[in-house]
Design a protein around this motif. Structure first.
Motif, PDB file in Angstrom:
ATOM      1  N   HIS A 154       0.849  -1.196   0.000  1.00 26.70           N
ATOM      2  CA  HIS A 154       0.000   0.000   0.000  1.00 26.70           C
ATOM      3  C   HIS A 154       0.889   1.253   0.000  1.00 26.70           C
ATOM      4  CE1 HIS A 154      -4.205   1.174   0.452  1.00 26.70           C
ATOM      5  NE2 HIS A 154      -3.757   2.262   1.029  1.00 26.70           N
ATOM      6  N   ASP A 155       0.412   2.314  -0.641  1.00 25.01           N
ATOM      7  CA  ASP A 155       1.160   3.574  -0.641  1.00 25.01           C
ATOM      8  C   ASP A 155       1.464   3.984   0.803  1.00 25.01           C
ATOM      9  OD1 ASP A 155       0.873   3.581  -3.358  1.00 25.01           O
ATOM     10  OD2 ASP A 155      -0.519   5.286  -3.438  1.00 25.01           O
ATOM     11  N   LYS A 156       2.730   4.147   1.120  1.00 28.53           N
ATOM     12  CA  LYS A 156       3.157   4.425   2.494  1.00 28.53           C
ATOM     13  C   LYS A 156       2.584   5.722   3.043  1.00 28.53           C
ATOM     14  CE  LYS A 156       5.524   0.669   2.603  1.00 28.53           C
ATOM     15  NZ  LYS A 156       4.664  -0.491   2.687  1.00 28.53           N
ATOM     16  N   ASP A 157       2.385   6.716   2.180  1.00 29.83           N
ATOM     17  CA  ASP A 157       1.829   7.980   2.663  1.00 29.83           C
ATOM     18  C   ASP A 157       0.310   7.940   2.787  1.00 29.83           C
ATOM     19  OD1 ASP A 157       1.524   7.897  -0.116  1.00 29.83           O
ATOM     20  OD2 ASP A 157       1.567  10.080  -0.294  1.00 29.83           O
ATOM     21  N   LYS A 158      -0.302   6.835   2.415  1.00 28.24           N
ATOM     22  CA  LYS A 158      -1.757   6.679   2.509  1.00 28.24           C
ATOM     23  C   LYS A 158      -2.172   5.733   3.639  1.00 28.24           C
ATOM     24  CE  LYS A 158      -2.805   9.026  -1.233  1.00 28.24           C
ATOM     25  NZ  LYS A 158      -3.705  10.126  -1.332  1.00 28.24           N
ATOM     26  N   LEU A 159      -1.196   5.146   4.335  1.00 28.74           N
ATOM     27  CA  LEU A 159      -1.489   4.163   5.371  1.00 28.74           C
ATOM     28  C   LEU A 159      -0.848   4.580   6.683  1.00 28.74           C
ATOM     29  CD1 LEU A 159      -2.551   1.377   6.312  1.00 28.74           C
ATOM     30  CD2 LEU A 159      -0.409   0.397   5.481  1.00 28.74           C
ATOM     31  N   VAL A 160      -1.696   4.772   7.696  1.00 28.90           N
ATOM     32  CA  VAL A 160      -1.207   5.080   9.037  1.00 28.90           C
ATOM     33  C   VAL A 160      -1.578   3.922   9.945  1.00 28.90           C
ATOM     34  CG1 VAL A 160      -1.515   6.580  11.045  1.00 28.90           C
ATOM     35  CG2 VAL A 160      -1.282   7.581   8.767  1.00 28.90           C
ATOM     36  N   GLU A 161      -0.582   3.417  10.658  1.00 27.71           N
ATOM     37  CA  GLU A 161      -0.790   2.359  11.645  1.00 27.71           C
ATOM     38  C   GLU A 161      -0.622   2.984  13.022  1.00 27.71           C
ATOM     39  OE1 GLU A 161       1.508  -1.620  13.283  1.00 27.71           O
ATOM     40  OE2 GLU A 161       2.180  -0.691  11.431  1.00 27.71           O
ATOM     41  N   GLN A 162      -1.678   2.867  13.850  1.00 28.56           N
ATOM     42  CA  GLN A 162      -1.616   3.397  15.205  1.00 28.56           C
ATOM     43  C   GLN A 162      -1.868   2.257  16.184  1.00 28.56           C
ATOM     44  OE1 GLN A 162      -4.941   5.438  16.953  1.00 28.56           O
ATOM     45  NE2 GLN A 162      -3.623   7.070  17.725  1.00 28.56           N
ATOM     46  N   TYR A 163      -0.887   1.983  17.021  1.00 27.61           N
ATOM     47  CA  TYR A 163      -0.997   0.918  18.015  1.00 27.61           C
ATOM     48  C   TYR A 163      -1.074   1.556  19.396  1.00 27.61           C
ATOM     49  CZ  TYR A 163       0.384  -3.062  20.920  1.00 27.61           C
ATOM     50  OH  TYR A 163       0.434  -4.043  21.876  1.00 27.61           O
ATOM     51  N   VAL A 164      -2.133   1.210  20.151  1.00 26.89           N
ATOM     52  CA  VAL A 164      -2.306   1.721  21.508  1.00 26.89           C
ATOM     53  C   VAL A 164      -2.260   0.509  22.436  1.00 26.89           C
ATOM     54  CG1 VAL A 164      -3.718   3.131  23.048  1.00 26.89           C
ATOM     55  CG2 VAL A 164      -3.769   3.563  20.574  1.00 26.89           C
ATOM     56  N   GLU A 165      -1.103   0.275  23.023  1.00 25.21           N
ATOM     57  CA  GLU A 165      -0.838  -0.964  23.759  1.00 25.21           C
ATOM     58  C   GLU A 165      -1.863  -1.263  24.851  1.00 25.21           C
ATOM     59  OE1 GLU A 165       2.723  -3.129  26.284  1.00 25.21           O
ATOM     60  OE2 GLU A 165       3.143  -1.291  25.196  1.00 25.21           O
ATOM     61  N   GLU A 166      -2.284  -0.272  25.612  1.00 23.69           N
ATOM     62  CA  GLU A 166      -3.158  -0.516  26.757  1.00 23.69           C
ATOM     63  C   GLU A 166      -4.640  -0.615  26.397  1.00 23.69           C
ATOM     64  OE1 GLU A 166      -2.704   4.003  26.542  1.00 23.69           O
ATOM     65  OE2 GLU A 166      -1.498   2.255  26.092  1.00 23.69           O
ATOM     66  N   TYR A 167      -4.999  -0.365  25.136  1.00 26.58           N
ATOM     67  CA  TYR A 167      -6.406  -0.324  24.744  1.00 26.58           C
ATOM     68  C   TYR A 167      -6.971  -1.705  24.403  1.00 26.58           C
ATOM     69  CZ  TYR A 167      -7.653   4.644  24.314  1.00 26.58           C
ATOM     70  OH  TYR A 167      -8.009   5.937  24.548  1.00 26.58           O
ATOM     71  N   ALA A 168      -8.205  -1.925  24.856  1.00 27.48           N
ATOM     72  CA  ALA A 168      -9.031  -3.036  24.395  1.00 27.48           C
ATOM     73  C   ALA A 168     -10.100  -2.434  23.473  1.00 27.48           C
ATOM     74  CB  ALA A 168      -9.666  -3.772  25.572  1.00 27.48           C
ATOM     75  N   HIS A 169     -10.988  -3.261  22.990  1.00 26.23           N
ATOM     76  CA  HIS A 169     -11.916  -2.843  21.936  1.00 26.23           C
ATOM     77  C   HIS A 169     -12.778  -1.634  22.334  1.00 26.23           C
ATOM     78  CE1 HIS A 169     -13.469  -3.993  18.007  1.00 26.23           C
ATOM     79  NE2 HIS A 169     -14.665  -3.659  18.440  1.00 26.23           N
ATOM     80  N   MET A 170     -13.369  -1.672  23.522  1.00 28.82           N
ATOM     81  CA  MET A 170     -14.286  -0.601  23.918  1.00 28.82           C
ATOM     82  C   MET A 170     -13.561   0.689  24.267  1.00 28.82           C
ATOM     83  SD  MET A 170     -17.188  -1.859  23.325  1.00 28.82           S
ATOM     84  CE  MET A 170     -18.233  -0.596  24.031  1.00 28.82           C
ATOM     85  N   ASP A 171     -12.282   0.619  24.593  1.00 30.38           N
ATOM     86  CA  ASP A 171     -11.533   1.848  24.881  1.00 30.38           C
ATOM     87  C   ASP A 171     -11.523   2.782  23.676  1.00 30.38           C
ATOM     88  OD1 ASP A 171     -10.624   1.349  27.597  1.00 30.38           O
ATOM     89  OD2 ASP A 171      -9.348  -0.209  26.731  1.00 30.38           O
ATOM     90  N   PHE A 172     -11.517   2.210  22.471  1.00 27.03           N
ATOM     91  CA  PHE A 172     -11.526   3.042  21.264  1.00 27.03           C
ATOM     92  C   PHE A 172     -12.830   3.832  21.135  1.00 27.03           C
ATOM     93  CE2 PHE A 172      -8.213   0.050  20.222  1.00 27.03           C
ATOM     94  CZ  PHE A 172      -7.283   0.850  19.583  1.00 27.03           C
ATOM     95  N   ILE A 173     -13.887   3.318  21.704  1.00 30.36           N
ATOM     96  CA  ILE A 173     -15.191   3.966  21.589  1.00 30.36           C
ATOM     97  C   ILE A 173     -15.471   4.882  22.767  1.00 30.36           C
ATOM     98  CG2 ILE A 173     -17.690   3.535  21.428  1.00 30.36           C
ATOM     99  CD1 ILE A 173     -16.895   0.761  20.246  1.00 30.36           C
ATOM    100  N   MET A 174     -15.183   4.387  23.988  1.00 30.08           N
ATOM    101  CA  MET A 174     -15.626   5.103  25.189  1.00 30.08           C
ATOM    102  C   MET A 174     -14.495   5.463  26.143  1.00 30.08           C
ATOM    103  SD  MET A 174     -19.119   2.899  25.941  1.00 30.08           S
ATOM    104  CE  MET A 174     -18.380   2.229  27.372  1.00 30.08           C
ATOM    105  N   GLY A 175     -13.265   5.238  25.769  1.00 27.61           N
ATOM    106  CA  GLY A 175     -12.150   5.546  26.664  1.00 27.61           C
ATOM    107  C   GLY A 175     -12.104   7.019  27.016  1.00 27.61           C
ATOM    108  N   GLY A 176     -11.798   7.310  28.266  1.00 25.66           N
ATOM    109  CA  GLY A 176     -11.749   8.700  28.726  1.00 25.66           C
ATOM    110  C   GLY A 176     -10.721   9.534  27.985  1.00 25.66           C
ATOM    111  N   ASN A 177      -9.681   8.894  27.456  1.00 24.68           N
ATOM    112  CA  ASN A 177      -8.646   9.618  26.726  1.00 24.68           C
ATOM    113  C   ASN A 177      -8.659   9.303  25.225  1.00 24.68           C
ATOM    114  OD1 ASN A 177      -7.745   6.999  26.880  1.00 24.68           O
ATOM    115  ND2 ASN A 177      -5.732   7.494  27.726  1.00 24.68           N
ATOM    116  N   ALA A 178      -9.749   8.697  24.739  1.00 20.80           N
ATOM    117  CA  ALA A 178      -9.829   8.310  23.320  1.00 20.80           C
ATOM    118  C   ALA A 178      -9.769   9.524  22.391  1.00 20.80           C
ATOM    119  CB  ALA A 178     -11.091   7.500  23.052  1.00 20.80           C
ATOM    120  N   LYS A 179     -10.294  10.660  22.838  1.00 15.45           N
ATOM    121  CA  LYS A 179     -10.240  11.849  21.984  1.00 15.45           C
ATOM    122  C   LYS A 179      -8.784  12.201  21.662  1.00 15.45           C
ATOM    123  CE  LYS A 179     -11.390  16.759  21.686  1.00 15.45           C
ATOM    124  NZ  LYS A 179     -10.136  17.116  21.064  1.00 15.45           N
TER     125      LYS A 179
END
Length: 193
Positions: A154-179
């Motif tokens: 994939h075009d490298k400038d079109k793909l961003v990979e973000q890994y958040v080690e401490e997050y589980a699935h619902m943290d992405f939706i409702m985590g207090g620091n998700a913003k």
């Protein structure tokens, strides 16, 4: 695809619920209460945080966000969606729905088995922001790595990979620091593309 919590056989419950004609999962009313009771009495399942049994141990959910979540759950989906997810988990593939009868699959797909999605065939210039967590039981790290391998060209400038080690699935939706952790970088990505 993997299911990390072997004590909790979510995929078998979904598949079994299709047979008596239940078309919505989880079903509402008494059936849902019976199912919840059954699930909460399984070894290794702590229903004080039922989501963790399904989505992984969350790090960043506040009691107020959990209270709000529980007031609006369970939200149902078509049983067929759950069966499809279960098929992919059990088979370790990302494929279209399997109707379990070759002739029916033939009617839908012009082949006896459901076709596998070829992630590598995705246009190389489509902007993609892939965010995943180290504790996520639904979007397992190994599964995301397999997807990233499929997207290696994939075009490298079109793909961003973000890994958040401490997050589980619902943290992405409702985590207090998700913003700050997820949504601000995602909006910046949208602004660039």
């Amino acid at each position: 695809m993997r299911w990390r919590n072997t004590e909790f056989s979510f995929n078998h419950i979904i598949v079994d619920s299709l047979h008596p004609g239940i078309r919505e999962y989880p079903p509402q009313g008494q059936i849902a209460q019976n199912l919840e009771h059954f699930l909460c009495t399984q070894p290794g399942v702590d229903c004080s945080n039922f989501m963790a049994a399904v989505t992984g141990p969350n790090c960043c959910l506040s009691p107020s966000s959990l209270d709000l979540f529980y007031k609006h759950t369970p939200q149902s989906t078509a049983t067929k969606n759950g069966v499809h997810l279960s098929q992919m988990i059990r088979r370790g593939t990302i494929a279209m729905f399997d109707y379990d009868f070759p002739l029916i699959n033939m009617q839908h797909y012009n082949q006896l088995t459901p076709p596998v999605y070829n992630m590598a065939s995705m246009p190389k210039n489509v902007p993609l922001f892939l965010s995943y967590g180290g504790r996520d039981a639904l979007s397992d790290v190994n599964d995301v790595k397999a997807l990233l391998t499929d997207l290696k060209d994939h075009d490298k400038d079109k793909l961003v990979e973000q890994y958040v080690e401490e997050y589980a699935h619902m943290d992405f939706i409702m985590g207090g620091n998700a913003k700050q952790k997820v949504y601000d970088p995602l909006l910046a990505f949208f602004g660039q593309h």
